[in-house]
Design an enzyme around this catalytic site. Structure first.
Site: not given
Ligand code: NDP
Length: 449
Positions: A92, A113, A128, A168, A211
């Site tokens: 998962k 994970q 993953k 993700d 999350t």
């Molecule tokens: P999304 O794609 O929904 O959002 C990612 C966000 O982060 C976007 O706003 C993106 O901006 C921004 N971003 C990406 N790279 C950078 C950077 N270098 N500096 C600043 N901002 C940045 O992803 P999620 O919210 O789903 O995931 C975010 C994090 O949480 C990841 O690490 C993921 O692995 C983790 N996570 C997610 C889960 C989930 O349920 N979705 C569960 C557990 C962990 P832009 O649009 O400009 O790319």
């Protein structure tokens, strides 16, 4: 520095095999550091080569994804699925679509994970996957064609009792829907093969929020138990503006905090009156626009075209929710100088090892990702149960279960740290609590000779 001989040997082995995979080695190093007292007192893990068996994925699948863009041009991307460890349940873990995706990032996320899923208390192994496909600027039809092509190959390797991917970075409800539709067509089966589905076709209520909400539930419990404090009246900075960040900001505000800054990969917005999450959701989720649009729309809000600048904004609580290694030691020092008292990680490994050290030395409460952001996969686990039982829990039922899971993860991590002489160190506690269950399952299932 590692001092335990077994931990040192295992790290050297990983370096020799995967020296170029720096994110994976970073995640492994942190875990090995935490596990040293466990390895000292439990020689059985060395006897059964548990760490050697844990650092090598069960399976690493790399495949070609061919699709056609709107101009009729054929495009080729690379797809991945790393099925890391299945000792305690079906694999998962999420799928990430981002140009930076490579095997090192897949392995670091898959390895984390394993322990995260174990911490939830639910029966899920670690995996993953994803692709170096960049969803930015693509039309809806291009996203759909890519997702369908990606699933054409992935479908051969997953199944409701084998491996159940989720979302993700770059993979939300829309992408999961397109992939689920393709899987159903290929297999002629309606099964819970993916989580994060629309609620109309087997998705769980609260999965979208899980999350970010879970992160705040964890942080609230940490503040209560370790500082007799709470979110109420606090100033909060949340990096990112995606799924995790938006729902963390929403829940922090519901718990009485004021979120004053958020960012995307280009820059950050500062809104001294408190980010209006409804406007931010409209900009990021509905319009899929850049975060600067928020500042154009909300009087008093400022846009700064410097994403790192977000860590200079004065706050009591920081919630890094964007991506790995987004917060380094310099950023951590700025936060500490500005009086931050708690940091809880919503993204996976957003703080570098040096940044964590700065927080810990300064006495800042620190909630590590694998514990604090486990709410998403926990509700994914609940989605799997609902699919198997062909039933649906209400939003309130899932939210209540989520709160109880996050509270338990905090206490299990806290207790494990205390038991092994590292009271208050939740990084160590989460690694230890997550590891023990998987390690015992590996030993218990014997050696397949
Ligand atoms: P999304 O794609 O929904 O959002 C990612 C966000 O982060 C976007 O706003 C993106 O901006 C921004 N971003 C990406 N790279 C950078 C950077 N270098 N500096 C600043 N901002 C940045 O992803 P999620 O919210 O789903 O995931 C975010 C994090 O949480 C990841 O690490 C993921 O692995 C983790 N996570 C997610 C889960 C989930 O349920 N979705 C569960 C557990 C962990 P832009 O649009 O400009 O790319």
């Amino acid at each position: 520095m590692l001092t335990n001989e077994y931990a040192k040997r295992v790290y050297a082995l990983a370096e020799a095999r995967s020296g170029e995979q720096k994110e994976f080695l970073q995640a492994l190093y942190e875990v090995l550091l935490s596990l040293e007292p466990v390895l000292e007192t439990n020689p059985v893990y060395e006897k059964y080569s548990v760490l050697e068996r844990m650092i090598e994925p069960d399976r690493q699948i790399i495949f070609k994804v061919v699709w056609m863009d709107d101009a009729g041009k054929i495009q080729v991307n690379r797809g991945y699925r790393v099925q890391f460890n299945g000792a305690i349940g079906p694999y998962k873990g999420g799928l990430r679509f981002h140009p930076s995706v490579n095997l090192s990032i897949m392995k670091f996320l898959g390895f984390e994970q394993i322990l995260k899923n174990s911490l939830t208390g639910l029966p899920m192994g670690g995996a993953k996957g994803g692709s170096n496909f960049d969803p930015k600027g693509k039309s809806d039809m291009e996203i759909m064609r890519f997702c369908q092509s990606f699933m054409m190959e992935l479908a051969k390797h997953i199944g409701p009792d084998t491996d159940v991917p989720a979302g993700d970075i770059g993979v939300g409800g829309r992408e999961i829907g397109y992939m689920f539709g393709m899987y159903r067509r290929l297999r002629n089966k309606f099964t819970g093969v993916l989580t994060g589905k629309g609620v109309e076709f087997g998705g769980s209520f609260t999965r979208t929020e899980a999350t970010g909400y879970g992160l705040c539930y964890f942080a609230e419990e940490m503040l209560k138990c370790m500082k007799n404090d709470s979110f109420r009246g606090k100033t909060v900075v949340v990096s990112g503006a995606g799924n995790v960040a938006l729902h963390a900001a929403e829940k922090a505000a519901q718990l009485g905090a004021k979120v004053v800054a958020m960012c995307d990969s280009n820059g950050y917005v500062y809104d001294p009156r408190g980010i209006d999450v409804a406007v931010m959701k409209q900009v990021k989720e509905v319009e899929r626009a850049r975060i600067s649009v928020y500042a154009d729309r909300v009087p008093g809000a400022e846009y700064h075209a410097d994403r790192k600048g977000i860590w200079s904004v004065k706050c009591d609580i920081a919630l890094p929710c964007a991506t790995q290694n987004e917060l380094d030691a310099d950023d951590a020092r700025k936060l500490v100088a500005n009086g931050v008292t708690a940091v809880a990680e919503g993204a996976n490994m957003p703080s570098t090892l040096e940044a964590i050290e700065v927080f810990q030395k300064a006495g800042v409460l620190f909630a590590p990702a694998k514990a604090a952001n486990a709410g998403g996969v926990a509700v994914s686990g609940l989605e799997m149960s609902q699919n198997s039982m062909r039933t649906n829990y209400t939003f309130e039922e899932v939210d209540e279960k989520l709160q109880s899971i996050m509270t338990n993860i905090f206490h299990n991590s806290y207790d494990a740290a205390e038991k092994y002489g590292m009271k208050g160190n939740l990084v160590a506690g989460a690694n230890i609590a997550g590891f023990l269950k998987v390690a015992d399952a590996i030993v218990g299932q014997g050696i397949m000779l």
